[in-house]
Write a protein that holds these residues in place. Sequence first.
Motif, short mmCIF file in Angstrom:
data_model
loop_
_atom_site.label_atom_id
_atom_site.label_comp_id
_atom_site.label_asym_id
_atom_site.label_seq_id
_atom_site.Cartn_x
_atom_site.Cartn_y
_atom_site.Cartn_z
N MET A 160 0.83 -1.20 0.00
CA MET A 160 0.00 0.00 0.00
C MET A 160 0.88 1.26 0.00
O MET A 160 0.59 2.22 -0.71
CB MET A 160 -0.91 0.01 1.22
N TRP A 161 1.96 1.25 0.76
CA TRP A 161 2.88 2.38 0.80
C TRP A 161 3.46 2.65 -0.58
O TRP A 161 3.54 3.80 -1.01
CB TRP A 161 3.99 2.10 1.82
N LEU A 162 3.86 1.60 -1.26
CA LEU A 162 4.46 1.76 -2.59
C LEU A 162 3.43 2.22 -3.62
O LEU A 162 3.78 2.93 -4.56
CB LEU A 162 5.14 0.47 -3.03
N CYS A 163 2.16 1.82 -3.43
CA CYS A 163 1.11 2.29 -4.34
C CYS A 163 0.80 3.77 -4.12
O CYS A 163 0.43 4.48 -5.07
CB CYS A 163 -0.16 1.47 -4.15
N LEU A 164 0.95 4.23 -2.89
CA LEU A 164 0.63 5.63 -2.58
C LEU A 164 1.78 6.59 -2.84
O LEU A 164 1.58 7.80 -2.86
CB LEU A 164 0.20 5.74 -1.11
N THR A 165 2.99 6.07 -2.99
CA THR A 165 4.15 6.91 -3.24
C THR A 165 4.82 6.48 -4.54
O THR A 165 4.48 5.47 -5.13
CB THR A 165 5.18 6.78 -2.09
N ALA A 166 5.77 7.25 -4.98
CA ALA A 166 6.54 6.88 -6.16
C ALA A 166 7.56 5.82 -5.75
O ALA A 166 8.20 5.93 -4.70
CB ALA A 166 7.27 8.10 -6.73
N PHE A 167 7.70 4.78 -6.55
CA PHE A 167 8.60 3.70 -6.18
C PHE A 167 10.05 4.17 -6.23
O PHE A 167 10.50 4.74 -7.22
CB PHE A 167 8.42 2.49 -7.10
N SER A 168 10.75 3.92 -5.13
CA SER A 168 12.19 4.16 -5.06
C SER A 168 12.73 3.29 -3.93
O SER A 168 11.96 2.78 -3.10
CB SER A 168 12.51 5.64 -4.79
N LEU A 169 14.02 3.13 -3.89
CA LEU A 169 14.63 2.32 -2.85
C LEU A 169 14.36 2.93 -1.47
O LEU A 169 14.07 2.22 -0.51
CB LEU A 169 16.14 2.18 -3.09
N GLY A 170 14.40 4.25 -1.38
CA GLY A 170 14.12 4.94 -0.12
C GLY A 170 12.71 4.69 0.37
O GLY A 170 12.48 4.43 1.56
N HIS A 171 11.72 4.76 -0.55
CA HIS A 171 10.33 4.51 -0.17
C HIS A 171 10.13 3.05 0.21
O HIS A 171 9.35 2.74 1.11
CB HIS A 171 9.38 4.91 -1.30
N LEU A 172 10.82 2.15 -0.47
CA LEU A 172 10.72 0.73 -0.13
C LEU A 172 11.25 0.49 1.28
O LEU A 172 10.62 -0.20 2.09
CB LEU A 172 11.49 -0.13 -1.14
N LEU A 173 12.39 1.08 1.62
CA LEU A 173 12.96 0.93 2.96
C LEU A 173 12.07 1.59 4.02
O LEU A 173 11.83 1.01 5.09
CB LEU A 173 14.37 1.50 3.01
#
Length: 163
Positions: free
Chosen positions: A18-31
């Motif tokens: 859900m976090w990745l769907c709501l934000t732009a995918f990047s390594l920082g957002h994944l972490l």
Amino acid sequence: MIGRVIPHPVLSAALVLMWLCLTAFSLGHLLLGTLISLVAGWAVNYLHPPRPRFRRWSAIPQLAGIVLIDIIRSNIAVARILTLGPDHPSYHSGFIELHLRLRDPNAIAVLAIILNGTPGTAWLEYEHQDGRLLLHVLDLRSDADWQSLIRDRYETLLMEIFE
């Protein structure tokens, strides 16, 4: 070992997705999403109340019937208040402090669901140490009436069911 690190793996995975769907995918957002999901999983792990132990199953349909009738009555009362308007002299909303005898966390949770599900009432705050409940009531007549209503209609049955 994995249960301690990731106590709720499905919840954690769903939160990361859900976090990745709501934000732009990047390594920082994944972490960041992974960290948030792990913290949420640990928090949920500590929020679990004890398993409910039902003492008297036959009181459950009786409680459900009372709640259903009260919800219907409350819907009618709220509709009447909205029709008359908030400036009508017979309309009095306010806060009330009640003292609960319930101590079982599952019974308290069911009472919270009942009171929040009933139109015209809102559970605001609960002090576990002394059993104080702060409730907002849309149509407040008297504190004693609400204390006896909660005690006689809900608390007694919930104590029979859970405690």
